[in-house]
Structure formats: C-alpha cells, structure tokens
Write an enzyme that holds these catalytic residues in place. Structure first.
Site, PDB file in Angstrom:
ATOM      1  CB  CYS A  52      -0.958  -0.001   1.183  1.00 56.85           C
ATOM      2  SG  CYS A  52      -1.867  -1.550   1.392  1.00 56.85           S
ATOM      3  CB  CYS A  85      -2.904   7.891   8.744  1.00 61.17           C
ATOM      4  SG  CYS A  85      -3.906   7.461   7.297  1.00 61.17           S
TER       5      CYS A  85
END
Length: 433
Positions: free
Chosen positions: A249, A364
């Site tokens: 990713c 995040c």
C-alpha cells in the site's frame, strides 16, 4: 470578451480560484467526495499553478471553519438557503473573518451567485448578508467555539481517549497543519535552504510554504512532502542497506523513498494505477530506485522479505488537520470492513516475511480498533510473534507515546506548540526465527 481575456479577468478578480473552491465545497458537502480524489481527477487542472494552490487553500480553510461560519451566518439568515448559496456564504465568511478585504470578497460572492441561473435571484440576499458579516464577523469570529468532530467519530474517540483529549485534538484540527518535508540526505541543509526548522525526529517543518513545486530543491529531488508522523514508521523499521523490503500500500510514495534512500532493495506495491504513477514520478524526481507493481496486496505471493512496511488502508481519521473534508465526506460506515481488511493484511504480510523478519504495521487512524487492538489480536493469532518495543527508542519519540502492547500512538495534539502532527499508530512485530 475572448475566452483568454475572460480567464484573465476572472483570475484578476479572484473569481477563478473562488469558483473552483466552491465546486470543491459543493462536491464534498453535497456529494460526499474527498478533496484528494477530486483534485486527482483534475478538478483544478484548468487553473494556473498559483490559482490551483489558492483554490485548494480556500476550500480547505472553509471546510476547517465550516461550523464557525454556519454559527456566524445563523445570526443574519432566517431561512437556510440552498446548498450552492450556503457554500458561497460559507466561503466568503471564512475569508472575511480571516481578514480579507471586504469589498473584493463581497463582490466576488455576489458575482458567483449571479453567474448561476439557479441562484441568481438570491444575489441580493448574499450581498446583504456578507455586508453584515464584513461589519460584525471579524471581531466575533475568535469568540465562537472550536468546531467539533461529528458524532460518528467524536463518540468512539471519547470512549478511547476521554473528552479532554478529544477537545485538544479538535483544537489541533482547527489550527491546521504546516508543511512537513523529508530530506533525501541532509535535513539541516534543506531546512536552511527553505527557511524551515528541523524537528526532533528529523522532519523539516515550514510555517509558510506557498506553491510547493516552486520551492528550492523540489525539482532537484532533494526532498518530498511528508507529515512528520508519516515519516516515523520507516524510522522504526530501520531498514538496512541491501535488505529486501516490501512496501505494501505504498502510494503516495513517501515511505518508499525513505526506504530507498536508506539503501534497501525496495519493492513497492499499490492497487491504484493512478497513485502508483505518482510514486514513480516522485522516484524519478528524487533519483531513487524501487521496483513498483500495481497490484492488490493479497496478490503478492513471492515472499522471503527481510522486512515489510504495511501502511494499511484505514479510516484516515488521523489526517483531519490536513484533510478537513473527511468528516463531511464520510460517516463511519466503512469502519467494520476496514478493520477486517487490516487483520487479513497483517496475516498475509507475515506469510511473506522470512523467519526472524520484521513487520511494521501502521495506520493514519485515531481509532484503537485500527491500531492497538489489531496488534494485540495479531499476537494472539500467531504463535511466537512478538512486538518489539525497543524499536521505538528513536530520537524525538516521547516514551509517553508508547502503548501497553508495545506500539506507538501519535495524536494531532502532540507537539501542539510546534504545529501538531497527524494521528498515527505504529508497531514493529518480529516473526519467530
């Protein structure tokens, strides 16, 4: 007036960037779109670089202050106007209360409404309301409450951190974010060239940036934009020269470039062709090398990696200080799907590691279910898997940020006096030898 002359006239009046900012606002608040997606799809491509930057800044500032703008406007508007008009009022209110010259902002707001056939009849209302905001708004703006997160996010955060911490996070979100930069080689030299400061973790921070691509060292590839928190996972992974490292990713590529700059043999994988194109462009600009593939993370089957960095898809709730569109474009309905996907990705990544290899899992996100809980459950699923808390002993990382299971919890209210940081969760796990 010819088309080029019309464009120059709009740019001179500030209508071009304001019109583009208004389109972004309408798409976020009316269609649930995210700003990065809209901009990536070319919503600002018709503007010159300086107007693109201004349009994005106007949209971001308005979204950040949307709740305050609505409270201010409620004093002067008895009945809620259509969304297109409401967003013009919001945009101009934020500008006026931020100190922009009243004459230009009011005229631009009226012009924006007048040019739309569906809203032209309301230009008188817009003119009257904005004149009242110009007269009374700037003084009262700072007295209004700090905008709060929507209930779908605020409630689980209160459960995880308590109301005082959530209020501190909201203050950090409203304050916005400076520009953070990762230097390819020498942070001190980059900071000197850009007039920035070097943070304790090595990130270069700029209070005022302007147009990023025009800053010294951008074209030369001396640095790339990367929030201070986002740079920490690679520091914790501590890649060694010659190690085979998989970046799952990988887009937009900041961590890929960190890994490559450390001398690792990097394989970067991302499912988005468009986002991977940006990774390749950034690698070319910085003169760094990595093998890149456009593929789903689960399609990677060749293992034997020394280390893997998994920055898993998540709610992105840690990035609101930089992406104030998120609370308006999402509703939390995807949480369950993301949490399940993260667990499966951890399991898959562990299968690609060589014995004794290390995996950094990070998100995040501010939600413990996307961080601390994921690591606790991964350790319970995999015999011999350990969390290496010693890996967190890095410059600038406060020991108080460590969590019980051995990970690192970063929050937007940390370093508040220096401009904050993104919310992140990071943990390094070691596969048994």
């Amino acid at each position: 007036m010819s088309q080029p002359d019309a464009k120059r006239s709009q740019s001179k009046q500030g209508l071009g960037p304001r019109k583009a900012a208004l389109y972004l606002l309408d798409q976020v608040t009316g269609q649930g779109k995210l700003l990065p997606e809209l901009i990536g799809d070319g919503a600002l491509a018709h503007l010159p670089p300086e107007d693109r930057a201004r349009a994005q800044r106007l949209a971001t500032q308005t979204l950040r202050g949307l709740a305050r703008a609505d409270r201010m406007l409620a004093r002067f508007v008895n009945r809620t106007p259509p969304l297109a008009v409401r967003n013009v009022l919001r945009l101009c209110t934020v500008e006026l209360c931020g100190g922009e010259a009243a004459h230009g902002v009011v005229n631009a707001g009226v012009e924006l409404v007048a040019r739309n056939k569906r809203t032209a009849s309301m230009k008188g209302l817009v003119n009257a309301v904005l004149r009242k905001v110009a007269a009374e708004g700037p003084e009262g703006w700072a007295k209004l409450a700090t905008p709060r997160l929507p209930g779908w996010l605020r409630d689980p955060l209160k459960d995880g951190y308590g109301p005082q911490v959530v209020a501190a996070m909201e203050a950090a979100h409203f304050a916005g974010a400076p520009l953070d930069i990762t230097a390819k080689a020498d942070p001190e030299a980059v900071a000197k060239a850009l007039g920035g400061v070097v943070l304790a973790t090595g990130t270069v921070r700029l209070a005022e940036a302007g147009q990023v691509s025009s800053l010294p060292g951008f074209e030369a590839g001396d640095w790339w934009v990367q929030d201070a928190a986002a740079a920490i996972p690679v520091q914790i992974l501590a890649p060694q020269k010659g190690e085979a490292v998989l970046d799952l990713c990988a887009a937009p590529g900041g961590k890929t470039m960190q890994l490559a700059a450390a001398g690792a043999r990097v394989t970067a994988v991302d499912a988005s062709g468009g986002r991977m194109k940006r990774v390749r462009e950034n690698l070319d600009r910085t003169g760094l090398a990595a093998t890149t593939f456009v593929a789903d993370a689960f399609a990677v089957t060749d293992g034997g990696f020394d280390a893997i960095l998994l920055d898993a898809p998540c709610s992105a709730t840690g990035t609101i200080r930089r992406h104030p569109d998120l609370p308006y474009a999402k509703d939390g309905s995807e949480f369950g799907m993301l949490i399940d996907q993260q667990a499966r990705m951890i399991d898959h990544a562990l299968g690609l590691l060589k014995p004794g290899g290390r995996l950094v899992f990070c998100t995040c996100s501010l939600l413990p279910d996307e961080g601390e809980v994921q690591v606790e459950e991964a350790v319970s699923r995999h015999a011999g898997l350990t969390v290496d808390a010693a890996a967190l002993e890095r410059p600038g990382l406060d020991p108080n940020w460590r969590t019980d299971e051995g990970g690192l919890r970063l929050r937007p209210d940390y370093w508040a006096d220096q401009g904050g940081m993104d919310g992140f969760y990071i943990a390094l796990m070691r596969k048994p030898a």
